[in-house]
Design a protein around this motif. Structure first.
Motif, PDB file in Angstrom:
ATOM      1  N   PHE A 125     -14.685   3.856   1.013  1.00  0.00           N
ATOM      2  CA  PHE A 125     -15.350   3.852   2.143  1.00  0.00           C
ATOM      3  C   PHE A 125     -16.290   2.712   2.407  1.00  0.00           C
ATOM      4  O   PHE A 125     -16.962   2.483   1.299  1.00  0.00           O
ATOM      5  CB  PHE A 125     -15.746   5.022   2.653  1.00  0.00           C
ATOM      6  CG  PHE A 125     -14.688   6.063   2.924  1.00  0.00           C
ATOM      7  CD1 PHE A 125     -13.842   6.046   4.345  1.00  0.00           C
ATOM      8  CD2 PHE A 125     -14.517   7.300   1.978  1.00  0.00           C
ATOM      9  CE1 PHE A 125     -12.948   6.963   4.481  1.00  0.00           C
ATOM     10  CE2 PHE A 125     -13.382   8.208   2.562  1.00  0.00           C
ATOM     11  CZ  PHE A 125     -12.688   8.032   3.551  1.00  0.00           C
ATOM     12  N   GLN A 126     -16.714   2.305   3.619  1.00  0.00           N
ATOM     13  CA  GLN A 126     -17.463   1.009   3.839  1.00  0.00           C
ATOM     14  C   GLN A 126     -18.857   1.374   3.568  1.00  0.00           C
ATOM     15  O   GLN A 126     -19.484   2.658   3.585  1.00  0.00           O
ATOM     16  CB  GLN A 126     -17.494   0.809   5.223  1.00  0.00           C
ATOM     17  CG  GLN A 126     -18.378  -0.316   5.815  1.00  0.00           C
ATOM     18  CD  GLN A 126     -19.729   0.156   6.389  1.00  0.00           C
ATOM     19  OE1 GLN A 126     -19.859   1.166   6.464  1.00  0.00           O
ATOM     20  NE2 GLN A 126     -20.785  -0.626   6.462  1.00  0.00           N
TER      21      GLN A 126
ATOM     22  N   LEU B  30       0.935  -1.339   0.052  1.00  0.00           N
ATOM     23  CA  LEU B  30      -0.132  -0.043   0.040  1.00  0.00           C
ATOM     24  C   LEU B  30       0.932   1.158  -0.089  1.00  0.00           C
ATOM     25  O   LEU B  30       0.668   2.509  -0.145  1.00  0.00           O
ATOM     26  CB  LEU B  30      -1.007   0.078   1.517  1.00  0.00           C
ATOM     27  CG  LEU B  30      -2.019  -0.925   1.279  1.00  0.00           C
ATOM     28  CD1 LEU B  30      -2.834  -0.999   2.488  1.00  0.00           C
ATOM     29  CD2 LEU B  30      -3.016  -0.841  -0.141  1.00  0.00           C
TER      30      LEU B  30
ATOM     31  N   ARG C 287      -4.755  11.533   0.181  1.00  0.00           N
ATOM     32  CA  ARG C 287      -5.623  11.050   1.283  1.00  0.00           C
ATOM     33  C   ARG C 287      -6.586   9.847   1.036  1.00  0.00           C
ATOM     34  O   ARG C 287      -7.792  10.259   0.781  1.00  0.00           O
ATOM     35  CB  ARG C 287      -6.325  12.324   1.800  1.00  0.00           C
ATOM     36  CG  ARG C 287      -5.560  13.627   1.818  1.00  0.00           C
ATOM     37  CD  ARG C 287      -4.693  13.733   2.966  1.00  0.00           C
ATOM     38  NE  ARG C 287      -3.976  15.039   3.154  1.00  0.00           N
ATOM     39  CZ  ARG C 287      -4.412  16.031   3.423  1.00  0.00           C
ATOM     40  NH1 ARG C 287      -5.668  16.013   4.157  1.00  0.00           N
ATOM     41  NH2 ARG C 287      -3.737  16.990   3.535  1.00  0.00           N
ATOM     42  N   THR C 288      -5.779   8.786   0.711  1.00  0.00           N
ATOM     43  CA  THR C 288      -6.465   7.876   0.465  1.00  0.00           C
ATOM     44  C   THR C 288      -7.128   6.822   1.332  1.00  0.00           C
ATOM     45  O   THR C 288      -6.622   6.727   2.613  1.00  0.00           O
ATOM     46  CB  THR C 288      -5.457   6.772  -0.980  1.00  0.00           C
ATOM     47  OG1 THR C 288      -6.229   5.888  -1.421  1.00  0.00           O
ATOM     48  CG2 THR C 288      -4.628   6.141   0.069  1.00  0.00           C
ATOM     49  N   SER C 289      -8.162   5.947   1.147  1.00  0.00           N
ATOM     50  CA  SER C 289      -8.763   5.129   2.081  1.00  0.00           C
ATOM     51  C   SER C 289      -8.919   3.892   1.375  1.00  0.00           C
ATOM     52  O   SER C 289      -9.203   3.509   0.322  1.00  0.00           O
ATOM     53  CB  SER C 289     -10.268   5.666   2.263  1.00  0.00           C
ATOM     54  OG  SER C 289     -10.237   6.972   2.815  1.00  0.00           O
ATOM     55  N   CYS C 290      -8.749   2.885   2.111  1.00  0.00           N
ATOM     56  CA  CYS C 290      -9.072   1.504   1.943  1.00  0.00           C
ATOM     57  C   CYS C 290      -9.693   0.398   3.099  1.00  0.00           C
ATOM     58  O   CYS C 290      -9.244   0.945   4.505  1.00  0.00           O
ATOM     59  CB  CYS C 290      -7.874   0.529   1.213  1.00  0.00           C
ATOM     60  SG  CYS C 290      -6.463   0.262   2.426  1.00  0.00           S
ATOM     61  N   THR C 291     -10.400  -0.142   2.700  1.00  0.00           N
ATOM     62  CA  THR C 291     -11.052  -1.346   3.825  1.00  0.00           C
ATOM     63  C   THR C 291     -11.306  -2.623   3.249  1.00  0.00           C
ATOM     64  O   THR C 291     -11.751  -2.812   1.972  1.00  0.00           O
ATOM     65  CB  THR C 291     -12.303  -0.473   4.345  1.00  0.00           C
ATOM     66  OG1 THR C 291     -12.875  -1.502   5.279  1.00  0.00           O
ATOM     67  CG2 THR C 291     -13.306  -0.070   3.198  1.00  0.00           C
TER      68      THR C 291
ATOM     69  N   ASN D 171      -0.751   5.225  -3.788  1.00  0.00           N
ATOM     70  CA  ASN D 171       0.295   4.881  -2.700  1.00  0.00           C
ATOM     71  C   ASN D 171      -0.163   5.808  -1.246  1.00  0.00           C
ATOM     72  O   ASN D 171      -0.088   6.804  -1.706  1.00  0.00           O
ATOM     73  CB  ASN D 171       1.689   4.846  -2.981  1.00  0.00           C
ATOM     74  CG  ASN D 171       1.729   4.113  -4.115  1.00  0.00           C
ATOM     75  OD1 ASN D 171       1.219   2.869  -4.284  1.00  0.00           O
ATOM     76  ND2 ASN D 171       2.867   4.096  -4.837  1.00  0.00           N
ATOM     77  N   VAL D 172       0.094   5.147  -0.143  1.00  0.00           N
ATOM     78  CA  VAL D 172      -0.305   5.893   1.003  1.00  0.00           C
ATOM     79  C   VAL D 172       0.989   6.825   1.058  1.00  0.00           C
ATOM     80  O   VAL D 172       2.017   6.515   0.618  1.00  0.00           O
ATOM     81  CB  VAL D 172      -0.326   5.017   2.364  1.00  0.00           C
ATOM     82  CG1 VAL D 172      -1.790   4.532   2.168  1.00  0.00           C
ATOM     83  CG2 VAL D 172       0.637   4.398   2.776  1.00  0.00           C
ATOM     84  N   GLY D 173       0.830   8.138   1.670  1.00  0.00           N
ATOM     85  CA  GLY D 173       1.912   8.787   1.831  1.00  0.00           C
ATOM     86  C   GLY D 173       2.380   9.817   0.688  1.00  0.00           C
ATOM     87  O   GLY D 173       3.451  10.440   0.684  1.00  0.00           O
TER      88      GLY D 173
ATOM     89  N   LEU E 135     -13.869  -4.011   4.180  1.00  0.00           N
ATOM     90  CA  LEU E 135     -15.419  -3.934   4.125  1.00  0.00           C
ATOM     91  C   LEU E 135     -15.762  -3.525   2.668  1.00  0.00           C
ATOM     92  O   LEU E 135     -14.911  -3.143   1.882  1.00  0.00           O
ATOM     93  CB  LEU E 135     -16.015  -2.838   5.014  1.00  0.00           C
ATOM     94  CG  LEU E 135     -15.838  -3.270   6.673  1.00  0.00           C
ATOM     95  CD1 LEU E 135     -16.135  -1.970   7.340  1.00  0.00           C
ATOM     96  CD2 LEU E 135     -16.908  -4.261   6.891  1.00  0.00           C
TER      97      LEU E 135
ATOM     98  N   GLY F  21       0.038  11.971  -0.630  1.00  0.00           N
ATOM     99  CA  GLY F  21      -0.830  13.216  -0.516  1.00  0.00           C
ATOM    100  C   GLY F  21      -2.131  13.019  -1.073  1.00  0.00           C
ATOM    101  O   GLY F  21      -3.063  14.081  -1.257  1.00  0.00           O
TER     102      GLY F  21
END
Lengths: 375, 264, 70
Positions: free
Chosen positions: A235-236, A70, A222-226, A216-218, A228, A220
């Motif tokens: 987002f869930q 990630l 502001r990414t999200s993963c789950t 990729n995280v870091g 769910l 800029g």
């Protein structure tokens, strides 16, 4: 031996193939017969500016490579059946968040801790169905040291291209085999697609490729993963339509590209009246058996699965020629044969050939089997 | 706290009325704000449980992982990109039961991550079951006759495993909590903050702890500052929870056997 | 004699869950949970700007700002 050739062990070839493919993060836990991969990476990662970490178990190992993936690294872990069982939850998570990861599963004898130093092909269905829920993975099967090297490179490339876990399914024998291999040609490397614009960034939005451009995280975004069920935002959601679309996309991003992913090796299929279908180490015994049978005038042929999953019935049917008899030798009680029977139904005679004593199937045993079964 | 550190479009949050998780989250955002960290360089990683939903309400990169597994994911992220500030948001069950092995090993390795435990003494998301931090005798849905086991002392567990910064605070003491979260995040090495919060829906109701408001304000009755506790007898401290900084030592400096020796 | 500071409280009705924590932590009885179990600002003039309510609101629903003299 030419200057280009180097003598390498199967497990070392996996490690070196991964390095050649750009892997710069390895997390793992010792287990026979895969430990030499970790040992090689412990030495080699610092030499190439990468990171090696020995984790507290296989659960942590797969989650650490998911984390590093990630964050943008190409990653590898290696294990065997008991550890692969522990990795199943992480494998499902990687499918769901679409993290490119590569896992080597070097099969030993099971179930449970089984026989640590004996070969089997008993994890085939575990690679496909080991983790819960509908999911899709790519599984590649080497049958030599050279191919361990080449297929690990291919595994890393496919993982990055499709943002999906790829499993290299090897076994105790290939892992510990030493063969001369050519590693002189620099591989073509595939890089994951990344988002270009921060405006309106949605991590799981896709184009016609169905492969998302997750940042990729870091970096800029502001990414999200789950793990769910999630929509394009990452987002869930508990929306059934979103869930259905997600799971369909996870399948279709691979199944729309089967020409790119699926590889077989065929040998004299065209006129064969008896065709062997096999994978991994077993295919080597088959290869010699086919030679012997042909030298005796018997029209034998071979189809070796290099890509085991995705498994496409149509492609198998087309590649199988017209042989009336299909023999499926494997080191388990009958796993690949289930798929082959699904493809052919009653249209061909599909005969399982199984060996489960921890030894390999020899060419002579294949010849004996044909004689005994009147095939 | 800067409201732009929240993803306003994701609010209101899913937590029950009076849940302590939002208070810990606010303190965490306040700490990040006061440290003036570049939001682009902060990653929040969580596991599964009520608390683990917190990162999705923040404007940072957030990774919602599996139950107990936030710490190995955070370890992978930190080692892959050491420039990032990596914060694990976890609950008492997530961190100390299913994730307990990962917790102690991350502490042992002294990975430079911060673990913030939203500790509400039970599993809220699944209906108020006992966790390894549930106090002895407490009623939960899986300890209907009272918790028989002793709880972990999370501070001692982390310290014993090698964490180089360990603190405990409570949500009533909001500034104290922010202060210790700041120190933990700024610390170079593995840091853990046991942030004691309330679950009025389950733990509070089953154990007659009163309303959410009472659960919050009662912390001043059963929590004792470490500096005050040091002057008290064990009898006086019976049933009390001590808050403050317990470990703050220099990061373990690894020495490689292969490192070149200095010339004599 | 210095003028008494006054504060402006904003309450986000959409995020508030009427949990009553602000009522419990406010030293000046600014808030109430009313007869219909709803959050209510009943004594805003009493606010001393301590922000206990802000720090303890689990739902980010309260802000307290010093009111500027107009």
């Amino acid at each position: 031996m030419s200057e280009k050739m180097v003598l390498m062990q199967g497990n070392e070839a996996v490690a070196e193939g991964a390095i050649a493919a750009g892997v710069r993060f390895y997390a793992g836990y010792p287990i026979t017969p895969s430990s030499e991969v970790a040992e090689t990476m412990a030495k080699r990662m610092p030499e190439v500016g990468g990171t090696f970490i020995q984790m507290e178990d296989e659960i942590a190992s797969i989650m650490a490579i998911v984390g590093a993936s990630l964050a943008g690294k190409k990653v590898l872990t290696a294990t065997s059946g008991p550890g692969f069982s522990l990795m199943q939850e992480g494998l499902g998570y990687a499918c769901m968040v679409e993290a490119p990861i590569v896992i080597l599963d070097s099969m030993r004898y099971g179930p449970s801790t089984g026989m640590a130093t004996k070969v089997s092909q008993m994890d085939l269905m575990q690679t496909r169905w080991g983790t819960h829920g509908d999911h899709w993975v790519i599984v590649l099967s080497p049958s030599s040291v050279e191919e361990s090297y080449q297929l690990t490179i291919r595994a890393v490339n496919l993982a990055e291209k499709y943002r999906n876990p790829v499993i290299v399914l090897s076994d105790e024998t290939i892992s510990h085999l030493r063969e001369p291999i050519d590693i002189s040609i620099p591989p073509v490397l595939v890089e994951r697609r990344l988002p270009t614009a921060k405006a309106d960034y949605l991590p799981y939005r896709t184009d016609e490729s169905l492969v998302p451009t997750v940042a990729n995280v870091g970096t800029g975004f502001r990414t999200s993963c789950t793990g769910l069920v999630h929509g394009e935002s990452g987002f869930q959601t508990a929306n059934g339509h979103v869930a259905e679309a997600l799971v369909e996309r996870l399948r279709d991003k691979l199944f729309n590209n089967l020409d790119d992913i699926i590889q077989f090796e065929t040998d004299r299929v065209e006129d064969a009246d008896v065709l062997f279908m096999s994978f991994g180490i077993t295919a080597r015994g088959v290869s010699e058996a086919v030679e012997t049978l042909r030298s005796h005038g018997r029209k034998a042929g071979s189809l070796r699965f290099i890509t085991l999953f995705p498994f496409d019935d149509d492609r198998v049917r087309k590649a199988a020629g017209n042989a009336r008899t299909i023999v499926v030798p494997e080191l388990n009680s009958g796993q690949l044969v289930l798929l082959v029977k699904r493809v052919f139904g009653d249209s061909r005679k599909v005969v399982p050939m199984n060996k489960i004593n921890g030894d390999l199937i020899s060419p002579q045993e294949i010849l004996n089997f044909l004689r005994e079964e009147n095939l | 706290m800067r409201l732009d550190l929240l993803r306003s479009e994701r609010l209101p949050n899913i937590w029950c009325p009076g849940c302590g998780n939002g208070i810990v989250l606010r303190a965490l955002l306040e700490a990040i704000d006061q440290l003036q960290l570049d939001p682009d360089n902060v990653v929040l990683v969580s596991g599964i449980g009520c608390s683990s939903r917190a990162p999705a309400y923040t404007a940072f990169d957030n990774v919602h992982s599996l139950h107990g597994r936030a710490i190995p994911v955070a370890t992978g992220i930190k080692l892959a990109n050491p420039d990032l500030t990596v914060i694990v948001v976890t609950g008492d069950g997530d961190s100390s039961a299913i994730g307990g092995n990962h917790l102690i090993h991350a502490a042992r390795r002294d990975v430079d991550i911060t673990v913030v435990v939203f500790n509400n003494y039970n599993y809220g998301m699944t209906g108020g079951q006992a966790s390894p931090l549930t106090p002895t005798s407490s009623i939960t849905t899986t300890t209907p006759n009272g918790m028989l086991d002793r709880p972990f002392d999370l501070v001692k567990l982390a310290a014993g495993a090698g964490a180089t910064y360990v603190a405990r605070s409570g949500i009533y003491f909001a500034k104290h909590l922010v202060d210790h979260l700041k120190k933990a995040i700024a610390h170079d090495g593995f840091s853990l903050v046991d942030a004691v919060a309330q679950c009025p829906t389950y733990f509070g109701r089953f154990n007659r702890k009163g309303s959410a408001g009472q659960m919050v304000t009662s912390q001043k009755d059963w929590m004792v500052l470490k500096s005050v506790a040091e002057k008290k007898t064990p009898e006086e401290l019976a049933g009390k929870v001590i808050i403050g900084e317990f470990v703050n030592i220099e990061r373990h400096a690894p020495v490689s056997a292969a490192a070149p020796k200095e010339q004599a | 004699m210095p003028e008494k500071k006054t504060f402006r409280i904003t309450h986000n009705r959409k995020w508030c869950k009427d949990c009553g924590i602000c009522v419990a932590v406010c030293p000046k009885k600014v808030y109430e949970i009313d007869r219909s179990d709803r959050h209510a600002i009943v004594n805003p003039q009493n606010c001393i700007g301590c922000r206990m309510c802000v720090e303890h609101c689990p739902d980010f629903a309260l802000t307290v700002e010093e009111a500027k003299n107009e």
